[in-house]
Scaffold this active site. Sequence first.
Site, PDB file in Angstrom:
ATOM      1  N   LYS A   1       0.933  -0.897   0.101  1.00  0.00           N
ATOM      2  CA  LYS A   1      -0.168  -0.155   0.438  1.00  0.00           C
ATOM      3  C   LYS A   1       0.721   1.671   0.010  1.00  0.00           C
ATOM      4  O   LYS A   1       0.748   2.638  -0.805  1.00  0.00           O
ATOM      5  CB  LYS A   1      -1.217  -0.013   0.887  1.00  0.00           C
ATOM      6  CG  LYS A   1      -1.823   1.333   1.499  1.00  0.00           C
ATOM      7  CD  LYS A   1      -2.823   1.489   2.235  1.00  0.00           C
ATOM      8  CE  LYS A   1      -1.948   1.629   3.980  1.00  0.00           C
ATOM      9  NZ  LYS A   1      -1.639   2.806   4.058  1.00  0.00           N
TER      10      LYS A   1
ATOM     11  N   VAL B   1       2.105  18.819   8.495  1.00  0.00           N
ATOM     12  CA  VAL B   1       2.886  18.346   7.129  1.00  0.00           C
ATOM     13  C   VAL B   1       4.461  19.982   7.195  1.00  0.00           C
ATOM     14  O   VAL B   1       4.329  19.692   5.820  1.00  0.00           O
ATOM     15  CB  VAL B   1       1.421  19.127   5.833  1.00  0.00           C
ATOM     16  CG1 VAL B   1       0.992  17.516   5.475  1.00  0.00           C
ATOM     17  CG2 VAL B   1       0.983  19.838   6.330  1.00  0.00           C
TER      18      VAL B   1
ATOM     19  N   ASP C   1       4.425   1.111  11.908  1.00  0.00           N
ATOM     20  CA  ASP C   1       3.693   0.005  11.491  1.00  0.00           C
ATOM     21  C   ASP C   1       3.091  -1.498  11.698  1.00  0.00           C
ATOM     22  O   ASP C   1       2.373  -2.272  10.931  1.00  0.00           O
ATOM     23  CB  ASP C   1       3.071   0.031   9.916  1.00  0.00           C
ATOM     24  CG  ASP C   1       2.966   1.943   9.229  1.00  0.00           C
ATOM     25  OD1 ASP C   1       2.448   2.299  10.036  1.00  0.00           O
ATOM     26  OD2 ASP C   1       2.901   1.676   8.158  1.00  0.00           O
TER      27      ASP C   1
ATOM     28  N   ARG D   1      -8.631  -0.402   4.763  1.00  0.00           N
ATOM     29  CA  ARG D   1      -8.073   0.444   3.773  1.00  0.00           C
ATOM     30  C   ARG D   1      -7.022   0.191   3.852  1.00  0.00           C
ATOM     31  O   ARG D   1      -5.899  -0.281   2.960  1.00  0.00           O
ATOM     32  CB  ARG D   1      -7.790   1.582   5.429  1.00  0.00           C
ATOM     33  CG  ARG D   1      -8.838   2.365   5.451  1.00  0.00           C
ATOM     34  CD  ARG D   1      -8.677   3.526   5.947  1.00  0.00           C
ATOM     35  NE  ARG D   1      -7.581   4.058   5.678  1.00  0.00           N
ATOM     36  CZ  ARG D   1      -6.272   5.097   6.054  1.00  0.00           C
ATOM     37  NH1 ARG D   1      -6.705   5.227   7.327  1.00  0.00           N
ATOM     38  NH2 ARG D   1      -5.039   5.927   5.276  1.00  0.00           N
TER      39      ARG D   1
HETATM   40  C1  UD1 Z   1       4.141   6.736   5.914  1.00  0.00           C
HETATM   41  C2  UD1 Z   1       3.412   5.977   6.458  1.00  0.00           C
HETATM   42  C3  UD1 Z   1       2.579   5.304   7.504  1.00  0.00           C
HETATM   43  C4  UD1 Z   1       4.062   5.462   8.272  1.00  0.00           C
HETATM   44  C5  UD1 Z   1       4.487   6.524   8.480  1.00  0.00           C
HETATM   45  C6  UD1 Z   1       6.203   6.008   9.107  1.00  0.00           C
HETATM   46  C7  UD1 Z   1       2.851   5.948   3.818  1.00  0.00           C
HETATM   47  C8  UD1 Z   1       1.493   6.042   3.250  1.00  0.00           C
HETATM   48  N1  UD1 Z   1       2.082   6.115   5.534  1.00  0.00           N
HETATM   49  O1  UD1 Z   1       3.558   8.110   6.978  1.00  0.00           O
HETATM   50  O2  UD1 Z   1       2.526   3.682   7.241  1.00  0.00           O
HETATM   51  O3  UD1 Z   1       3.288   4.447  10.105  1.00  0.00           O
HETATM   52  O4  UD1 Z   1       5.256   6.886   7.013  1.00  0.00           O
HETATM   53  O5  UD1 Z   1       7.018   4.891   8.995  1.00  0.00           O
HETATM   54  O6  UD1 Z   1       3.037   5.305   3.496  1.00  0.00           O
HETATM   55  N2  UD1 Z   1       6.528  14.746  10.658  1.00  0.00           N
HETATM   56  C9  UD1 Z   1       6.334  16.319  11.496  1.00  0.00           C
HETATM   57  N3  UD1 Z   1       6.511  16.939   9.975  1.00  0.00           N
HETATM   58  C10 UD1 Z   1       5.298  16.776   9.101  1.00  0.00           C
HETATM   59  C11 UD1 Z   1       6.457  15.038   8.261  1.00  0.00           C
HETATM   60  C12 UD1 Z   1       5.538  14.077   9.648  1.00  0.00           C
HETATM   61  O7  UD1 Z   1       6.126  16.835  12.002  1.00  0.00           O
HETATM   62  O8  UD1 Z   1       5.455  17.552   7.688  1.00  0.00           O
HETATM   63  C13 UD1 Z   1       6.740  13.093  11.939  1.00  0.00           C
HETATM   64  C14 UD1 Z   1       5.400  12.963  11.768  1.00  0.00           C
HETATM   65  O9  UD1 Z   1       4.276  13.527  13.068  1.00  0.00           O
HETATM   66  C15 UD1 Z   1       6.193  11.542  12.697  1.00  0.00           C
HETATM   67  C16 UD1 Z   1       6.918  11.682  11.748  1.00  0.00           C
HETATM   68  O10 UD1 Z   1       7.634  12.365  11.202  1.00  0.00           O
HETATM   69  O11 UD1 Z   1       5.960  11.987  14.653  1.00  0.00           O
HETATM   70  C17 UD1 Z   1       7.224  10.350  10.931  1.00  0.00           C
HETATM   71  O12 UD1 Z   1       5.963  10.859  10.055  1.00  0.00           O
HETATM   72  P1  UD1 Z   1       6.538  10.253   8.561  1.00  0.00           P
HETATM   73  O13 UD1 Z   1       7.988   9.204   7.897  1.00  0.00           O
HETATM   74  O14 UD1 Z   1       6.057  11.503   8.121  1.00  0.00           O
HETATM   75  O15 UD1 Z   1       5.194   9.644   8.032  1.00  0.00           O
HETATM   76  P2  UD1 Z   1       4.198   9.469   7.163  1.00  0.00           P
HETATM   77  O16 UD1 Z   1       4.682   9.433   6.032  1.00  0.00           O
HETATM   78  O17 UD1 Z   1       2.877  10.224   6.676  1.00  0.00           O
END
Ligand code: UD1
Length: 429
Positions: free
Chosen positions: A22, A133, A316, A408
Site C-alpha cells: 500500500k 505537514v 506500522d 484501507r
Molecule cells: C508513512 C506511512 C505510514 C508510516 C509512517 C512512518 C505511507 C502512506 N504511510 O506515513 O504507514 O506509519 O510513514 O513509517 O507511506 N512529521 C512532522 N512533520 C511533517 C511530516 C512528518 O513532524 O511534515 C513527523 C510525524 O508526525 C511523525 C514522523 O514525522 O512523528 C514520521 O512521519 P512520516 O514518516 O512523515 O509518516 P507518513 O509519511 O505520514
Amino acid sequence: MDRIRIVGGQRLSGTIPISGAKNATLPLMIASLLTEETLTLDNVPRLADVVLLQRILGNHGVDIMVSGKRSGMTADHGQTLHISAANIVDTTAPYELVSKMRASFWVIAPLVARMGQARVSMPGGCAIGTRPVDLLIMAIERLGAKIDIDGGYVVAQAPKGLKGAEIAFPKVTVGGTHTAMMAATLADGTTVIENAAREPEIADVADCLNKMGARISGAGTSRIVVEGVAKLNGARHAVLPDRIETGTYAMAVAMAGGDIFLQNARPELLQAALDVLVETGATVAPTNRGIRVARNGAGLAPVDVTTAPFPAFPTDLQAQLMALMTRAHGTSRITETVFENRFMHVQELARLGARIQLEGERATIEGVERLKGAQVMATDLRASVSLVIAALAAEGETIVNRVYHLDRGFERLEEKLARCGAAIERLSG
Ligand code: UD1
C-alpha cells in the site's frame, strides 16, 4: 458497517500470498501526475485507499483504466492500473477527499512541479498523533515554491518552475522524502535530500521515477540526489511486496501457532521484525519465493522493542507485536518513537484480557495465560489488525467492529486467514 467475527484457538497452516505494498502504491499512483504519458502499475493491491486515491486523481482529470482479468489469474494476482494524467484539469485537492487519507496530500509535489501551482487541503487520515505537514511544506518551499495557507488549504505556486536545492530534514519523514523527491525530478538543477527516509517504498518509487526518465541516485540511503529533467515519460512498474502485511501474518502465525508460507514476501524488507519474531521463539525461514514462519508448541518469549524509521522495527507493526506479547511468558516493553499517541489499541486489547501499562511513549505488557473473546472496536488501520491477531488466540468469539479501517490497508484479510484454517468471517451490514 461490516464487522469481523473470529473464534480463537485454531492453528494456521498453508500459504498466504502477500500483496503489493500500500505504502508504495499510493506514491506511485501520485507520481503519474508528473507525466503526460501513461504510467502502468502492476501488482496493485485491491484496497479502499487505492480506490479513494483513484477518485482523488480523477478529480484532477487523471484517467485510470484497470486491466481486465486474464485467464489463469485469480484474486491473488494484483491489479494492473493504466494511469494517464495527459490533461490535468484541476490543481485543487479538496477537503472532502484529502481529509479521508493523509497521503493524498502528497499530490502537492507533482502538481506544483509540473503545473506551477497546487491548492491542497490540509490532511486528515488515521488518528495517530498530530501528524503535521510542516516538513513537506518546507521541502516544497526550499525548491522555490511560494506557500500560503488559505482557508485550510496549502497553496503552492511556482509559475516559473521549481529550482534544485539542498533539503535537510530535521526529522526522518517518509511523506517528506517522497514529496521532495517527486518535486525535484522536474526542478531546474540538482537537489540533495539529507536525512532522507530509507524505507524500501522510497527506493521503489525512485526506481519507477527513474524508469520514467528521472535522474535519482541514493534512494534507500539517507542522502538522495536528484538531477532535475525537463520532462518525464510513461513507464511500467510492478509494486514491491507489502512488508507490513508480511509482518502482520508472520505475527498472526506466531500468535495462533502453526506453519505458514508467506508467498512473495521478501525478508530484507523487514529484517528487524523477523529478528524480533525469532527472539519470541518463532521459526523464520526465508526462501527465494517467500518466507516460512512457524511456531509449534513452544511458548512465546517476551521482548524489548523500540520503533524507529527503517531499517529499525517499523511503527506500522507495533500494534501487532503488542498483541503477540499479550501472551508471552513474562514482561515485554515496547517503545514508540515515531508517532506519539499511537496506542489506541491498548484499551481494546485490554477488553480481551491483556495487561498493558502505558507511560508516555512506553508500553509494558505483562503476558497473560489466556485471552477471552469480546466485542472490540477498530480505531485505526494497524490497531485494528492487532485486534484480529489477539482474537486468533482468545477463547471464544471476538467481534471486531468498524472494519473499514482494515479494508484501507489489508486485502481480503479474512479470506487469506480463513484459507489457512482460522475461524474468521465477515459479517456484512
Ligand atoms: C508513512 C506511512 C505510514 C508510516 C509512517 C512512518 C505511507 C502512506 N504511510 O506515513 O504507514 O506509519 O510513514 O513509517 O507511506 N512529521 C512532522 N512533520 C511533517 C511530516 C512528518 O513532524 O511534515 C513527523 C510525524 O508526525 C511523525 C514522523 O514525522 O512523528 C514520521 O512521519 P512520516 O514518516 O512523515 O509518516 P507518513 O509519511 O505520514
